[in-house]
Scaffold this motif. Structure first.
Motif, PDB file in Angstrom:
ATOM      1  N   SER A  75       0.489  -4.741   2.756  1.00 13.17           N
ATOM      2  CA  SER A  75       1.510  -4.084   3.559  1.00 13.17           C
ATOM      3  C   SER A  75       1.066  -2.711   3.883  1.00 13.17           C
ATOM      4  CB  SER A  75       2.960  -4.143   3.022  1.00 13.17           C
ATOM      5  OG  SER A  75       3.849  -3.265   3.820  1.00 13.17           O
ATOM      6  N   ALA A 105       5.616  -8.791   4.584  1.00 15.11           N
ATOM      7  CA  ALA A 105       4.218  -8.279   4.414  1.00 15.11           C
ATOM      8  C   ALA A 105       3.342  -9.279   5.297  1.00 15.11           C
ATOM      9  CB  ALA A 105       3.800  -7.934   3.004  1.00 15.11           C
ATOM     10  N   SER A 106       1.919  -9.170   5.058  1.00 17.34           N
ATOM     11  CA  SER A 106       1.078 -10.095   5.803  1.00 17.34           C
ATOM     12  C   SER A 106       0.439 -10.988   4.651  1.00 17.34           C
ATOM     13  CB  SER A 106       0.026  -9.427   6.523  1.00 17.34           C
ATOM     14  OG  SER A 106       0.639  -8.748   7.532  1.00 17.34           O
TER      15      SER A 106
END
Length: 923
Positions: A75, A105-106
């Motif tokens: 993130s 987040a990713s």
């Protein structure tokens, strides 16, 4: 996990250092006030948790029961510490999984099951409290078992260590196939992973993380060292008040971030989990910047306290990344100041990209966005206050999609595809399909790499818009094996090089190295008959068959030997807190190996003694070092030797650096190299009022180079054990070289060209080199160029330009402008280049080395002729690089050559010769 009591006792008392900027910092007119620093930290506890769910299945849509599924996250908004350990679950009998408790987040989702190759998804974005459904992971049959052990420096097993396995090149979270497990009570683990080379990392409470390469299937041994830590405070340089919420990062020699934390309400911070090393600290707030005064030596299990990072006033830069009037969703970038060699990352906040804590300077933006193309150059940013409202436009790239398959039609999963500009990159999925976004239109070259098939050296495509294209690879086999000694024990952890030489491919060599368990793997290998050659091994014949793995067992004529010894100080007293590392020195590279920790570490006992058993080699390099500084090397140690390693007192050097006008330098870089021209250290000092100090140096002869944004000075230095030397220097002024890159034929400026300046120094390690990129008007500026002879070169690979190299002697008579730097674009490229019928080489110019019989140049050009012009373009001396683009033209083109012996000759380029180098231009 705690280590043995004897190890803890040997570590000794905690060393305390005080690194304070305030002692030498100049007075400031204003403080970095609380109102402008300490941006609000996001409290992870206040965020709603999300989840990712889906199914693990095969390409035939069959569920895979009980697969292990992991997510690796990152993130821009949250500390990296929150994502250091992947989250994992086991799918149910129907292949379904759900991973909950995820921060916004990713994430990349990876899956692995016994009998299957691991695979991962594209990045998945989880919003605040969002539940992402239908995130399926497709895996294919294959892989192998990986086993291993984790132990501490005393040789004891480490139970419940966390193991993360990543594929080769998969250390970036955005492209990381991973699998996790943990060790049992005996420090052992087993898992399943993709066949081939893998990187195995281990972490455990109380230890610094460690990693090793491994071949799958195979075995790996990891050794962890007790963790070290740094503690200190972040304060305002002017007021001395503590600063909360400052971002504190630990960086290595190359300024790569190792770990990061935020300062607490009282300004305190602690960074744990560090390996023994020399590190730097950088602190940053929205409008504050600080760095440690040089580096900090952190010994094994050492806890350095009392560090003070004093924030100086800095600025904030805010901009947006836009692609075709839309906001960039996945991007980033840095601001780079060539004067100070400082790079500051952009972080995303909403739709804005922000650089915090930017000291005054002139910064070059370097931005990117997935699926988009950065412009050739962006206007520099002069930062002497906050800079907002910037917009960095990027162009929409085109998309290339298709499949990676073998000639027999088999899909090739997990193949990497990258374009020649290194901007667009992806991997093929389980079914061989791929999507490559952000490709630049035009004639492009693509590289494809796979462990399963043989790819061509390059694939040339002309891209005019979105395109579907399949990359076809040759079916390949693989070779795996084990190297053992005469007693059948594995020979590993040494630099054994294997070459496979095919009878029909005299120039086809493949290489590998044995892992700790003696295993090696070479894939892919073109089918055919080969000889396996290795040091100390009788050559072995084998046959590689497409889509099959050939296994071989090699016996090396080597003996297991021991090396023992004792570590003492300069008074011959034993050192019970020293660490010794050994590596083979058969090829003369042992010092590099032990310098970077490539070997097994042992700890000296109460009498300072150490012992290595089961070493393999004919000579060894030893390195002994201790907490608090000091080290010694022993080269060419014979097998079964007993040696005494004496660690002398360390030396230090300090001094004051002034600019050419007598002013104290406020920002410094000190580079130091030893008498073997090996770089020892580079230290940086910020807001230091001209003062520097380098501790923990070995005795010896050095070359010291002091640099600031405005000057540079080199000096020799000799240090004896225990010296506290003083070296004051006055810097010689630096110049900024400016100029313009232009097209030699049209006179138009060339944007996006790379212009490099290079200058020799007394020590090869201290040579000057710097590169700038031309702006839209073709102009460039290379800052901080030293006086003396400077060589300039320009190139622009994407437009196939070749730059003329110029050599000039720089004087200090004001700003130096080289004027127009000519660049030339060839009239043909690749297979479309006509053959001139002769070969040349650069020999102070362009000299003809051979002329073809009955070729276009027969009777016109002679061997030994020196060509001085091509169609009137001067190719003498520094302009010799212009010869290639000047003569590269389609077949049938008439080219006029001027010769040094007088007169001109005209030739008509012939048909391309597939066996020569681009139309016989073999420079």
């Amino acid at each position: 996990m705690a280590i043995a009591i004897g190890v803890l006792a040997a570590i000794g008392a905690t060393a305390v250092y005080l690194y304070s900027h305030r002692e030498h910092a100049p007075a400031r007119a204003h403080a970095v006030t609380t109102s402008v620093i300490g941006r609000p930290r996001i409290d992870p506890a206040a965020l709603r948790r999300g989840s990712i769910a889906g199914t693990v299945r095969t390409a035939a849509n069959q569920p895979v029961a009980f697969a292990r599924v992991c997510v690796d996250g990152w993130s821009e908004e949250l500390p990296d510490e929150l994502f250091r350990t992947p989250s994992c679950v086991v799918a149910n009998a129907g292949g379904a999984y759900r991973i909950a408790g995820l921060l916004p987040a990713s994430y990349v989702v990876s899956a692995i099951a016994r009998g299957f190759e691991p695979a991962n998804t594209e990045p998945v974005v989880v919003g605040d409290g969002e539940a992402r459904e239908g995130v399926d992971v497709v895996i294919v049959a294959g892989g192998g078992e990986l086993t291993g052990t984790v132990e501490d420096v005393a040789g004891g097993p480490i139970a419940h260590a966390q193991i993360v396995v990543r594929r080769r090149g998969g250390t970036v979270k955005r492209d990381a196939v991973i699998v996790t497990t943990e060790t049992d009570d005996q420090g052992r683990f087993t898992t399943w992973f993709a066949s081939g080379y893998a990187v195995v990392s281990a972490t455990a409470d109380g230890y610094a993380a460690g990693s090793e390469g491994a071949n799958v299937p195979g075995n790996v041994q990891l050794q962890l060292t007790p963790e070290s830590s740094l503690r200190g405070r972040v304060v305002d340089a002017a007021s001395g008040e503590p600063v909360s919420g400052a971002y504190v990062a630990v960086v290595d020699d190359y300024e790569h971030e190792l770990r990061a934390v935020s300062s607490e309400a009282d300004g305190s911070f602690e960074v744990a989990g560090l390996a023994p090393s020399r590190v730097r600290l950088i602190a940053r707030t929205e409008r504050g910047y600080a760095r440690s005064a040089g580096s900090i030596a952190v010994g094994m299990a050492e806890h350095v306290d009392g560090i003070v990072l004093a924030l100086q006033a800095a600025h904030q830069v805010v901009g947006t990344l836009r692609v075709a009037s839309a906001t960039c969703e996945r991007g980033g970038g840095t601001l780079y100041d060539p004067d100070s060699e400082r790079s500051i990352a952009l972080r995303r906040v909403g739709d804005a990209w922000i650089a915090d804590g930017v000291p005054a300077g002139r910064y070059v933006p370097r931005v990117w966005c997935r699926g988009a193309l950065p412009h050739a150059a962006y206007d520099p940013i002069v930062v002497d206050r906050d800079v907002t409202g910037l917009v960095w436009e990027l162009d929409a790239g085109v998309t290339l999609r298709g499949k990676v398959v073998t000639r027999s039609g088999v899909a090739v999963p997990d193949a990497s595809i990258i374009d020649d500009e290194l901007r667009a990159y992806t991997r093929s999925r389980a079914d061989g399909s791929y999507v490559l976004v952000g490709v630049t239109p035009g004639a492009r070259m693509f590289g494809v790499r796979s462990d399963r098939a043989i790819a061509e050296t390059r694939y040339d495509l002309v891209i005019e818009g979105d395109l579907e294209h399949d990359f076809v690879l040759d079916d390949a086999g693989a070779v795996t094996g084990t190297i053992v000694d005469r007693q059948g024990r594995p020979v590993g952890q040494r630099r054994i090089q294997l070459a496979l030489r095919g009878d029909d491919y005299d120039e086809r060599f493949l290489f590998a190295a044995s892992a700790a368990d003696g295993t090696f793997a070479i894939r892919p290998a073109l089918p055919g008959r080969y000889r396996v050659v290795a040091d100390g091994v009788t050559p072995t014949e084998l046959v590689v068959v497409a889509n099959q793995t050939t296994t071989v067992r090699l016996e090396a004529a080597v003996d297991r030997v021991a090396v023992t010894g004792r570590v003492v100080d300069d008074a011959s007293q034993p050192l019970a807190d020293a660490y010794v590392i050994a590596a083979p020195d058969d090829a003369g590279n042992g010092r590099d190996a032990v310098r970077w920790g490539d070997g097994k570490i042992v700890l000296t006992d109460g009498d300072g003694r150490f012992a290595f058993a089961d070493l393999v080699g004919t000579a060894f390099t030893l390195r002994a070092y201790r907490t608090g500084g000091g080290e010694v090397f022993a080269d060419h140690v014979a097998p079964n030797a007993d040696v005494t390693l004496r660690i002398p007192k360390t030396a230090q050097v300090a001094g004051t650096i002034r600019e050419a006008n007598g002013a104290l330098a406020s920002e410094l870089a000190i580079e130091i190299a030893d008498d073997t021209a090996v770089p020892v250290r580079t230290e940086r000092f910020f807001a230091c009022a001209g003062h520097y100090e380098l501790r923990d140096l070995r005795a010896g002869s050095y070359t010291v180079l002091a640099k600031s944004p405005a000057g540079r000075k080199q000096s020799a230095l000799v240090l004896r054990p225990g010296d506290h030397a003083t070296l004051d220097l006055t810097l010689e002024p630096l110049l900024a070289i400016t100029g313009r890159a232009v097209d030699l034929r049209t006179g138009k400026p060339v944007a996006g060209a790379s212009v490099k300046a290079y200058a020799d120094a007394a020590s090869p390690t201290l040579q000057f080199s710097s590169t700038a990129v031309t702006d839209r008007d073709g102009r460039f500026r290379i800052a901080r160029v030293p006086l003396g002879v400077v060589e300039l070169s320009a190139s622009q690979q994407s437009a196939d330009y070749e730059g003329a190299k110029l050599e000039r002697t720089i004087t200090i008579n004001g700003p130096f402008d080289v004027g127009d730097l000519p660049m030339l674009q060839p009239r043909a490229t690749g297979d479309d280049i006509g053959d001139p019928g002769f070969s040349t080489k650069r020999d102070g110019g362009v000299r003809v080395t051979s002329v073809d019989d009955d070729g276009p140049a027969t009777g016109r050009v002679r061997e030994g002729d020196v060509i001085v012009t091509v169609d009137g373009i001067d190719v003498r001396g520094g302009n010799a690089p212009l010869f290639e683009p000047a003569i590269q033209a389609p077949p049938g083109t008439r080219v006029v050559l001027g010769l040094a012996r007088g007169g001109t000759v005209t030739i008509t380029l012939g048909a391309p010769d597939e066996e020569d180098c681009h139309g016989r231009i073999c420079l």
